[in-house]
Design a protein around this motif. Structure first.
Motif, mmCIF file in Angstrom:
data_model
loop_
_atom_site.group_PDB
_atom_site.id
_atom_site.type_symbol
_atom_site.label_atom_id
_atom_site.label_comp_id
_atom_site.label_asym_id
_atom_site.label_seq_id
_atom_site.Cartn_x
_atom_site.Cartn_y
_atom_site.Cartn_z
ATOM 1 N N MET A 1 0.995 -1.108 0.018
ATOM 2 C CA MET A 1 0.107 -0.006 -0.159
ATOM 3 C C MET A 1 1.120 1.110 0.018
ATOM 4 O O MET A 1 0.443 2.281 -0.761
ATOM 5 N N LYS A 2 1.965 1.293 0.793
ATOM 6 C CA LYS A 2 2.781 2.493 1.036
ATOM 7 C C LYS A 2 3.373 2.706 -0.583
ATOM 8 O O LYS A 2 3.421 4.110 -0.902
ATOM 9 N N SER A 3 3.711 1.667 -1.309
ATOM 10 C CA SER A 3 4.516 1.883 -2.616
ATOM 11 C C SER A 3 3.541 2.646 -3.465
ATOM 12 O O SER A 3 3.752 3.345 -4.331
ATOM 13 N N LEU A 4 2.225 2.326 -3.560
ATOM 14 C CA LEU A 4 1.219 2.810 -4.330
ATOM 15 C C LEU A 4 0.881 4.353 -3.921
ATOM 16 O O LEU A 4 0.831 4.975 -4.886
ATOM 17 N N LYS A 5 0.896 4.842 -2.486
ATOM 18 C CA LYS A 5 0.946 5.948 -2.170
ATOM 19 C C LYS A 5 2.262 6.681 -2.664
ATOM 20 O O LYS A 5 2.019 8.004 -3.255
ATOM 21 N N LYS A 6 3.382 6.120 -2.746
ATOM 22 C CA LYS A 6 4.634 6.898 -3.147
ATOM 23 C C LYS A 6 4.565 7.074 -4.675
ATOM 24 O O LYS A 6 4.870 8.265 -5.217
ATOM 25 N N GLN A 7 4.093 6.074 -5.403
ATOM 26 C CA GLN A 7 3.919 6.179 -6.849
ATOM 27 C C GLN A 7 3.006 7.231 -7.265
ATOM 28 O O GLN A 7 3.459 8.080 -8.198
ATOM 29 N N ARG A 8 1.970 7.372 -6.555
ATOM 30 C CA ARG A 8 0.678 8.451 -6.924
ATOM 31 C C ARG A 8 1.470 9.822 -6.753
ATOM 32 O O ARG A 8 1.278 10.803 -7.518
#
Length: 149
Positions: A1-8
């Motif tokens: 989940m954290k990587s998706l926030k970072k990517q966004r």
């Protein structure tokens, strides 16, 4: 989940950067015709600009060169003491326009003649545009109108 926030977050930052670059380019493109550089007659004589370049020229209207009454076109020469550039203008000159007085014109330098689209003259006895004053001072021709008063 954290990587998706970072990517966004990275995508949003890249998108904002692209929008900034595009808006800066559009502003520059829109202003390209609104920016007119000032050149003195000496600068024009030393390094003639391209015929399609619109710029401002200023100096004193050279004595004995003002020719009126040839239809709508008025011709004269503008000088800064170092060089003299012939000017052609079609239209109505300002009321205060006369020989040995300061002027600034906007136009293009075509075939050795500055073809002016706009002519401005000083608006009182003591005013002179800063660019014209600097060019005349550089050539050693400037006389302060307040001296001797």
């Amino acid at each position: 989940m954290k990587s998706l926030k970072k990517q966004r977050r990275v995508q949003v930052i890249v998108l904002l950067f692209v929008a900034l670059v595009v808006s800066t380019g559009l502003i520059g493109y829109g202003m390209r015709d609104g920016i007119n550089f000032f050149r003195s007659p000496s600068q024009v004589a030393e390094e003639p600009p391209a015929p399609n370049e619109v710029f401002r020229i200023g100096g004193l209207v050279e004595e004995g060169t003002l020719v009126r009454g040839q239809g709508d076109t008025v011709t004269f020469s503008v000088t800064d003491g170092g060089a003299s550039i012939p000017v052609s203008f079609t239209g109505i000159l300002p009321d205060l326009f006369k020989e040995n007085e300061g002027m600034v014109g906007t136009g293009s330098y075509v075939n050795g003649v500055f073809e002016a689209t706009v002519i401005l003259a000083k608006h009182d006895e003591t005013y002179m545009p800063k660019e014209v004053m600097d060019a005349l001072k550089e050539q050693g021709v400037y006389q302060d109108p307040n001296e001797g008063s």
